[in-house]
Design a protein around this motif. Structure first.
Motif, PDB file in Angstrom:
ATOM      1  N   ASN A 215       0.449  -1.515   0.331  1.00  8.52           N
ATOM      2  CA  ASN A 215      -0.108  -0.236  -0.253  1.00  8.52           C
ATOM      3  C   ASN A 215       1.038   1.302  -0.299  1.00  8.52           C
ATOM      4  O   ASN A 215       2.196   1.026   0.015  1.00  8.52           O
ATOM      5  CB  ASN A 215      -1.139  -0.153   1.246  1.00  8.52           C
ATOM      6  CG  ASN A 215      -0.331  -0.112   2.621  1.00  8.52           C
ATOM      7  OD1 ASN A 215       0.356   0.273   2.506  1.00  8.52           O
ATOM      8  ND2 ASN A 215      -1.842   0.574   3.598  1.00  8.52           N
ATOM      9  N   TYR A 216      -0.019   2.515  -0.788  1.00  9.97           N
ATOM     10  CA  TYR A 216       1.719   3.597   0.036  1.00  9.97           C
ATOM     11  C   TYR A 216       1.825   3.878   0.843  1.00  9.97           C
ATOM     12  O   TYR A 216       3.136   4.926   0.960  1.00  9.97           O
ATOM     13  CB  TYR A 216       0.101   4.587  -0.354  1.00  9.97           C
ATOM     14  CG  TYR A 216      -1.243   5.289   0.859  1.00  9.97           C
ATOM     15  CD1 TYR A 216      -0.544   5.918   2.177  1.00  9.97           C
ATOM     16  CD2 TYR A 216      -1.856   4.611   1.364  1.00  9.97           C
ATOM     17  CE1 TYR A 216      -0.823   7.029   3.248  1.00  9.97           C
ATOM     18  CE2 TYR A 216      -2.619   4.843   2.741  1.00  9.97           C
ATOM     19  CZ  TYR A 216      -2.113   5.244   3.077  1.00  9.97           C
ATOM     20  OH  TYR A 216      -2.837   6.026   4.167  1.00  9.97           O
ATOM     21  N   ALA A 217       1.720   3.824   2.227  1.00 10.13           N
ATOM     22  CA  ALA A 217       2.730   3.628   3.298  1.00 10.13           C
ATOM     23  C   ALA A 217       4.123   2.243   3.220  1.00 10.13           C
ATOM     24  O   ALA A 217       4.157   2.672   4.145  1.00 10.13           O
ATOM     25  CB  ALA A 217       1.503   2.944   4.462  1.00 10.13           C
ATOM     26  N   GLY A 218       3.729   1.141   2.747  1.00 17.00           N
ATOM     27  CA  GLY A 218       5.187   0.565   2.455  1.00 17.00           C
ATOM     28  C   GLY A 218       3.977  -1.075   3.093  1.00 17.00           C
ATOM     29  O   GLY A 218       4.869  -1.507   3.197  1.00 17.00           O
ATOM     30  N   ARG A 219       2.863  -0.960   3.350  1.00 17.27           N
ATOM     31  CA  ARG A 219       2.528  -2.276   4.274  1.00 17.27           C
ATOM     32  C   ARG A 219       2.214  -3.588   3.104  1.00 17.27           C
ATOM     33  O   ARG A 219       1.759  -3.030   2.318  1.00 17.27           O
ATOM     34  CB  ARG A 219       1.063  -2.356   5.094  1.00 17.27           C
ATOM     35  CG  ARG A 219       1.094  -3.651   5.523  1.00 17.27           C
ATOM     36  CD  ARG A 219      -0.096  -2.960   6.288  1.00 17.27           C
ATOM     37  NE  ARG A 219      -1.440  -2.682   5.618  1.00 17.27           N
ATOM     38  CZ  ARG A 219      -2.278  -3.482   5.462  1.00 17.27           C
ATOM     39  NH1 ARG A 219      -2.264  -4.801   5.359  1.00 17.27           N
ATOM     40  NH2 ARG A 219      -3.099  -3.415   5.445  1.00 17.27           N
ATOM     41  N   THR A 220       2.798  -4.316   3.074  1.00 16.67           N
ATOM     42  CA  THR A 220       2.302  -5.422   2.510  1.00 16.67           C
ATOM     43  C   THR A 220       1.152  -6.450   2.497  1.00 16.67           C
ATOM     44  O   THR A 220       0.626  -5.872   4.025  1.00 16.67           O
ATOM     45  CB  THR A 220       3.901  -6.861   2.559  1.00 16.67           C
ATOM     46  OG1 THR A 220       4.705  -6.413   1.894  1.00 16.67           O
ATOM     47  CG2 THR A 220       3.226  -8.106   1.758  1.00 16.67           C
ATOM     48  N   LEU A 221       0.463  -6.347   2.012  1.00 13.89           N
ATOM     49  CA  LEU A 221      -0.995  -6.720   1.311  1.00 13.89           C
ATOM     50  C   LEU A 221      -0.982  -7.760   1.568  1.00 13.89           C
ATOM     51  O   LEU A 221      -0.433  -8.806   1.067  1.00 13.89           O
ATOM     52  CB  LEU A 221      -1.552  -5.889   0.580  1.00 13.89           C
ATOM     53  CG  LEU A 221      -1.520  -4.511   0.812  1.00 13.89           C
ATOM     54  CD1 LEU A 221      -2.871  -4.026  -0.501  1.00 13.89           C
ATOM     55  CD2 LEU A 221      -2.510  -4.063   2.455  1.00 13.89           C
ATOM     56  N   ALA A 222      -1.870  -8.708   2.683  1.00 15.74           N
ATOM     57  CA  ALA A 222      -2.647 -10.631   1.944  1.00 15.74           C
ATOM     58  C   ALA A 222      -2.744 -10.242   0.544  1.00 15.74           C
ATOM     59  O   ALA A 222      -4.160  -9.455  -0.059  1.00 15.74           O
ATOM     60  CB  ALA A 222      -3.280 -11.001   2.979  1.00 15.74           C
TER      61      ALA A 222
END
Length: 223
Positions: A215-222
């Motif tokens: 996501n735009y904050a760098g979190r890896t999504l499932a």
């Protein structure tokens, strides 16, 4: 001067990519479907090209115009939400299904063979605007049934394509809930902040990150 191509730059997230990249002294190539948007992009300092991602002839024309380019960055932004009130309690019409899937999925699948070699030539990055709504693992509502399905399909298409273009770094990106025509006025995120975050994540990617979903904050999504 690095070169970027923004596919679907007439408004919203795509137009903000153009603005921020030009401000950062990038050479920016950008596509739109209508003449007014093309004129606006040119006045902003971009090199503008007419493109309908769902039309193979239009895409072939773009490929011919960009022959020989090396792209440090390409971003596939083009996308549509489809009708409001999407729910498993009522099937989508064939017309709505075709419009959403052609733009969000088929368009990207047609773009990749034309544009990915140009990204590979620069060992660049190829980002695709997906959505958290395309995550199967994080789904907790049926809202946006058709749109969700299209973004999940896009995720698979891009994840697969990343394996065939090892010199490019592919990434799927959720921009957040953004105040655009699609996101609406009640969305939580300004388009400037969304795109700024997306660019920060993209700029920090390494080649081993290819095929990931962030996501735009760098979190890896499932997935």
């Amino acid at each position: 001067m690095p070169t970027a191509l923004i596919l679907g730059a007439s408004r919203g997230i795509g137009r903000e990519f153009v603005r921020q990249l030009i401000a950062a002294n990038w050479r920016v190539l950008a596509t739109a479907r209508d003449d007014a948007s093309l004129a606006d992009l040119r006045s902003a300092g971009a090199e503008a090209y007419k493109l309908d991602v769902a039309n193979p002839d239009s895409l072939a024309g773009l490929g011919w115009q960009l022959d020989g380019e090396k792209l440090d960055l390409a971003v596939y932004v083009a996308g549509v939400y489809g009708p409001q009130g999407q729910s498993p309690k009522a099937p989508p019409t064939a017309q709505d299904f075709d419009k959403v899937m052609h733009t969000n999925v088929l368009g990207a699948m047609q773009v990749i063979p034309t544009i990915a070699p140009m990204v590979e030539a620069a060992q660049g990055r190829f980002a695709f605007i997906s959505s958290g709504m395309g995550s199967i693992g994080e789904t907790d509502t049926s809202y946006g049934w058709l749109y969700r399905t299209s973004k999940t399909a896009l995720n698979m298409a891009v994840r697969s394509a990343a394996l065939d273009y090892p010199s490019a770094t592919f990434v799927l990106m959720c921009p957040g809930w953004v105040r655009t025509d699609m996101g609406g006025p009640n969305a939580t995120l300004a388009v400037e902040d969304s795109v700024g975050g997306l660019l920060n994540v993209i700029n920090g990617l390494k080649q081993e990150d290819s095929g990931t979903y962030r996501n735009y904050a760098g979190r890896t999504l499932a997935w």
